[in-house]
Design a protein around this motif. Sequence first.
Motif, PDB file in Angstrom:
ATOM      1  N   SER A 149      24.441  36.840  27.718  1.00  0.00           N
ATOM      2  CA  SER A 149      25.820  37.122  28.141  1.00  0.00           C
ATOM      3  C   SER A 149      25.892  38.438  28.919  1.00  0.00           C
ATOM      4  O   SER A 149      26.641  38.544  29.897  1.00  0.00           O
ATOM      5  CB  SER A 149      26.768  37.155  26.942  1.00  0.00           C
ATOM      6  OG  SER A 149      26.398  38.161  26.034  1.00  0.00           O
ATOM      7  N   ASP A 150      25.094  39.446  28.535  1.00  0.00           N
ATOM      8  CA  ASP A 150      25.057  40.703  29.289  1.00  0.00           C
ATOM      9  C   ASP A 150      24.487  40.473  30.688  1.00  0.00           C
ATOM     10  O   ASP A 150      24.985  41.012  31.676  1.00  0.00           O
ATOM     11  CB  ASP A 150      24.204  41.751  28.570  1.00  0.00           C
ATOM     12  CG  ASP A 150      24.889  42.339  27.360  1.00  0.00           C
ATOM     13  OD1 ASP A 150      26.136  42.269  27.282  1.00  0.00           O
ATOM     14  OD2 ASP A 150      24.179  42.867  26.479  1.00  0.00           O
ATOM     15  N   ARG A 151      23.423  39.665  30.779  1.00  0.00           N
ATOM     16  CA  ARG A 151      22.835  39.365  32.083  1.00  0.00           C
ATOM     17  C   ARG A 151      23.827  38.610  32.957  1.00  0.00           C
ATOM     18  O   ARG A 151      23.958  38.883  34.144  1.00  0.00           O
ATOM     19  CB  ARG A 151      21.538  38.575  31.916  1.00  0.00           C
ATOM     20  CG  ARG A 151      20.428  39.397  31.283  1.00  0.00           C
ATOM     21  CD  ARG A 151      19.058  38.739  31.400  1.00  0.00           C
ATOM     22  NE  ARG A 151      19.001  37.358  31.004  1.00  0.00           N
ATOM     23  CZ  ARG A 151      18.631  36.924  29.811  1.00  0.00           C
ATOM     24  NH1 ARG A 151      18.310  37.783  28.866  1.00  0.00           N
ATOM     25  NH2 ARG A 151      18.569  35.632  29.551  1.00  0.00           N
ATOM     26  N   ALA A 152      24.564  37.677  32.383  1.00  0.00           N
ATOM     27  CA  ALA A 152      25.565  36.918  33.145  1.00  0.00           C
ATOM     28  C   ALA A 152      26.676  37.841  33.620  1.00  0.00           C
ATOM     29  O   ALA A 152      27.127  37.740  34.765  1.00  0.00           O
ATOM     30  CB  ALA A 152      26.144  35.793  32.288  1.00  0.00           C
ATOM     31  N   ARG A 153      27.109  38.769  32.767  1.00  0.00           N
ATOM     32  CA  ARG A 153      28.159  39.712  33.148  1.00  0.00           C
ATOM     33  C   ARG A 153      27.683  40.590  34.306  1.00  0.00           C
ATOM     34  O   ARG A 153      28.413  40.789  35.281  1.00  0.00           O
ATOM     35  CB  ARG A 153      28.543  40.594  31.958  1.00  0.00           C
ATOM     36  CG  ARG A 153      29.601  41.642  32.290  1.00  0.00           C
ATOM     37  CD  ARG A 153      29.846  42.596  31.127  1.00  0.00           C
ATOM     38  NE  ARG A 153      28.647  43.158  30.538  1.00  0.00           N
ATOM     39  CZ  ARG A 153      27.951  44.190  31.047  1.00  0.00           C
ATOM     40  NH1 ARG A 153      28.329  44.740  32.174  1.00  0.00           N
ATOM     41  NH2 ARG A 153      26.885  44.653  30.426  1.00  0.00           N
ATOM     42  N   LEU A 154      26.466  41.097  34.238  1.00  0.00           N
ATOM     43  CA  LEU A 154      25.928  41.918  35.320  1.00  0.00           C
ATOM     44  C   LEU A 154      25.839  41.128  36.620  1.00  0.00           C
ATOM     45  O   LEU A 154      26.146  41.641  37.690  1.00  0.00           O
ATOM     46  CB  LEU A 154      24.551  42.465  34.946  1.00  0.00           C
ATOM     47  CG  LEU A 154      24.538  43.566  33.912  1.00  0.00           C
ATOM     48  CD1 LEU A 154      23.107  43.865  33.488  1.00  0.00           C
ATOM     49  CD2 LEU A 154      25.206  44.810  34.453  1.00  0.00           C
ATOM     50  N   ALA A 155      25.401  39.883  36.528  1.00  0.00           N
ATOM     51  CA  ALA A 155      25.312  39.039  37.719  1.00  0.00           C
ATOM     52  C   ALA A 155      26.690  38.799  38.321  1.00  0.00           C
ATOM     53  O   ALA A 155      26.862  38.856  39.538  1.00  0.00           O
ATOM     54  CB  ALA A 155      24.636  37.708  37.384  1.00  0.00           C
ATOM     55  N   GLU A 156      27.682  38.557  37.489  1.00  0.00           N
ATOM     56  CA  GLU A 156      29.049  38.348  37.981  1.00  0.00           C
ATOM     57  C   GLU A 156      29.585  39.599  38.653  1.00  0.00           C
ATOM     58  O   GLU A 156      30.216  39.523  39.711  1.00  0.00           O
ATOM     59  CB  GLU A 156      29.975  37.933  36.832  1.00  0.00           C
ATOM     60  CG  GLU A 156      29.762  36.527  36.351  1.00  0.00           C
ATOM     61  CD  GLU A 156      30.599  36.197  35.121  1.00  0.00           C
ATOM     62  OE1 GLU A 156      31.554  36.950  34.817  1.00  0.00           O
ATOM     63  OE2 GLU A 156      30.299  35.180  34.466  1.00  0.00           O
ATOM     64  N   GLU A 157      29.343  40.767  38.049  1.00  0.00           N
ATOM     65  CA  GLU A 157      29.800  42.022  38.634  1.00  0.00           C
ATOM     66  C   GLU A 157      29.143  42.272  39.986  1.00  0.00           C
ATOM     67  O   GLU A 157      29.801  42.667  40.943  1.00  0.00           O
ATOM     68  CB  GLU A 157      29.514  43.187  37.688  1.00  0.00           C
ATOM     69  CG  GLU A 157      30.380  43.200  36.455  1.00  0.00           C
ATOM     70  CD  GLU A 157      29.940  44.251  35.445  1.00  0.00           C
ATOM     71  OE1 GLU A 157      28.986  45.022  35.713  1.00  0.00           O
ATOM     72  OE2 GLU A 157      30.567  44.300  34.358  1.00  0.00           O
ATOM     73  N   ALA A 158      27.841  42.046  40.066  1.00  0.00           N
ATOM     74  CA  ALA A 158      27.125  42.248  41.329  1.00  0.00           C
ATOM     75  C   ALA A 158      27.614  41.268  42.385  1.00  0.00           C
ATOM     76  O   ALA A 158      27.801  41.622  43.547  1.00  0.00           O
ATOM     77  CB  ALA A 158      25.618  42.105  41.113  1.00  0.00           C
ATOM     78  N   HIS A 159      27.849  40.014  41.983  1.00  0.00           N
ATOM     79  CA  HIS A 159      28.344  39.004  42.916  1.00  0.00           C
ATOM     80  C   HIS A 159      29.742  39.372  43.412  1.00  0.00           C
ATOM     81  O   HIS A 159      30.035  39.261  44.600  1.00  0.00           O
ATOM     82  CB  HIS A 159      28.351  37.634  42.243  1.00  0.00           C
ATOM     83  CG  HIS A 159      28.758  36.522  43.151  1.00  0.00           C
ATOM     84  ND1 HIS A 159      27.961  36.096  44.188  1.00  0.00           N
ATOM     85  CD2 HIS A 159      29.888  35.764  43.202  1.00  0.00           C
ATOM     86  CE1 HIS A 159      28.574  35.122  44.829  1.00  0.00           C
ATOM     87  NE2 HIS A 159      29.740  34.913  44.252  1.00  0.00           N
ATOM     88  N   ALA A 160      30.618  39.831  42.519  1.00  0.00           N
ATOM     89  CA  ALA A 160      31.974  40.232  42.904  1.00  0.00           C
ATOM     90  C   ALA A 160      31.931  41.412  43.865  1.00  0.00           C
ATOM     91  O   ALA A 160      32.690  41.456  44.843  1.00  0.00           O
ATOM     92  CB  ALA A 160      32.787  40.579  41.665  1.00  0.00           C
ATOM     93  N   GLU A 161      31.031  42.362  43.618  1.00  0.00           N
ATOM     94  CA  GLU A 161      30.897  43.511  44.509  1.00  0.00           C
ATOM     95  C   GLU A 161      30.423  43.070  45.892  1.00  0.00           C
ATOM     96  O   GLU A 161      30.931  43.516  46.911  1.00  0.00           O
ATOM     97  CB  GLU A 161      29.915  44.517  43.904  1.00  0.00           C
ATOM     98  CG  GLU A 161      29.816  45.805  44.680  1.00  0.00           C
ATOM     99  CD  GLU A 161      28.916  46.801  43.986  1.00  0.00           C
ATOM    100  OE1 GLU A 161      28.082  47.404  44.701  1.00  0.00           O
ATOM    101  OE2 GLU A 161      29.034  46.980  42.768  1.00  0.00           O
TER     102      GLU A 161
END
Length: 127
Positions: free
Chosen positions: A100-112
Amino acid sequence: MPSTRHTYELLNRLEQVLHRGTAEITDWELRLWYGQERIGVTVWRDIYERWMELHPDPAAEASVLTAGTGHGYIFIRGDGLVTNKTHWVELRDRARLSASDRARLAEEAHAELTGGINAALESGAGM
């Protein structure tokens, strides 16, 4: 976290992994950059987060394999490679992040990434 000067050096090494496929970071560099005597999970998490920010497709979990050399670490881009974890270890495993932490980081990077693209398009830079 590393100072600005050291952050640029770290990002330069990670970009080497991204574009050349490999880079080396010595123990003394990591200790200097992070101001720590021991290279622990906090350092690995920071490196993993920076890798996810650099990767062209942050939604895809890009594989980086690491191996200790006795005086540092070799990083290789491991897309499609499999490891038995005897010598080569996934960067995400060194960071000890949950799925879940990896998914959150990926989502944040994608949003950026998409936010920057959208801003450029709205300003007319894409024309």
